[in-house]
Structure formats: structure tokens, C-alpha cells
Scaffold this motif. Structure first.
Motif, PDB file in Angstrom:
ATOM      1  N   UNK A  44       0.997  -1.185   0.011  1.00 51.70           N
ATOM      2  CA  UNK A  44      -0.104  -0.156  -0.084  1.00 51.70           C
ATOM      3  C   UNK A  44       0.917   1.089   0.044  1.00 51.70           C
ATOM      4  N   UNK A  45       0.750   1.992  -1.144  1.00 49.56           N
ATOM      5  CA  UNK A  45       1.415   3.415  -1.261  1.00 49.56           C
ATOM      6  C   UNK A  45       1.462   4.297   0.140  1.00 49.56           C
ATOM      7  N   UNK A  46       0.211   4.136   0.842  1.00 56.80           N
ATOM      8  CA  UNK A  46      -0.170   5.093   1.941  1.00 56.80           C
ATOM      9  C   UNK A  46       0.155   4.490   3.258  1.00 56.80           C
ATOM     10  N   UNK A  47       0.744   3.076   3.179  1.00 57.42           N
ATOM     11  CA  UNK A  47       0.804   2.127   4.454  1.00 57.42           C
ATOM     12  C   UNK A  47       1.691   1.050   4.321  1.00 57.42           C
ATOM     13  N   UNK A  48       3.114   1.337   4.405  1.00 57.10           N
ATOM     14  CA  UNK A  48       3.997   0.309   4.173  1.00 57.10           C
ATOM     15  C   UNK A  48       3.680  -1.011   5.010  1.00 57.10           C
ATOM     16  N   UNK A  49       2.788  -1.101   6.033  1.00 60.06           N
ATOM     17  CA  UNK A  49       2.630  -2.183   6.677  1.00 60.06           C
ATOM     18  C   UNK A  49       1.433  -2.929   6.218  1.00 60.06           C
TER      19      UNK A  49
END
Length: 100
Positions: A44-49
Motif C-alpha cells: 500500500x502506497x499510503x501504509x507500508x505495513x
């Protein structure tokens, strides 16, 4: 009938430094399973987790056999070491013909 499987993972932020190694180890066995036609991990580009493992299978039955194997002592993996929440699996084996 072919199947696409999305395995949605929420990684532990404190485990990001180990995530690639654990995923590689786990998914090497997945890729070697009969009927697996390929896989990739998208982030996810907005959330690396937040990652999704996208798997392609020759059939839903091939994936089901693999999933059953993962519940055995031989199929156990270290994925739980890097997760912040239980994984969510979605299997897609039907298609809508679009006539495009």
C-alpha cells in the motif's frame, strides 16, 4: 477453473526490517506448490505495513490442497512473527465475462 487469491496482511511496524526475509521464506514454499502459477507482494502506497500477497492458481482445488498443507506441522511458517493482525484470505475463482 483458475483461482486468484488475495492474502491481506497487516505487518507489525516493529517487524518491517524482517518482513522481506520471512515473506521470501514463506512464499518460496507457496510458489513451489503444485498448481501455483505465480505470486507477488504488493505494498500500500499510503501504509507500508499493509501488504497483499496476490497468488495465481491453476485451480481452486490446488489452492485448497496448499491451504490444508499449511495447517500441518510440515506446512507451518513464521508469518505470525511479523503480523500485527490475523491475515485475511479471499479466493476469487469466478469471472464476469465483459465482452471487451
Amino acid at each position: 477453473m483458475t483461482a486468484t487469491v488475495h492474502l491481506t496482511l497487516q505487518l507489525d511496524p516493529n517487524a518491517l526490517d524482517r518482513a522481506a526475509a520471512v515473506l521470501t521464506e514463506t512464499l518460496t514454499a507457496t510458489r513451489a506448490w503444485p498448481g501455483n502459477e505465480g505470486l507477488e507482494v504488493i505494498v500500500d502506497d499510503a501504509d507500508a505495513t499493509h501488504v497483499i500477497v496476490v497468488e495465481s492458481w491453476a485451480s481452486a482445488a490446488d489452492h485448497a490442497a496448499y491451504a490444508e498443507w499449511r495447517t500441518t506441522p510440515e506446512g507451518v511458517n513464521r508469518l505470525g512473527e511479523i503480523l500485527a493482525a490475523p491475515p485475511v484470505k479471499t479466493v476469487f475463482s469466478e469471472r464476469i465475462p465483459l465482452g471487451l
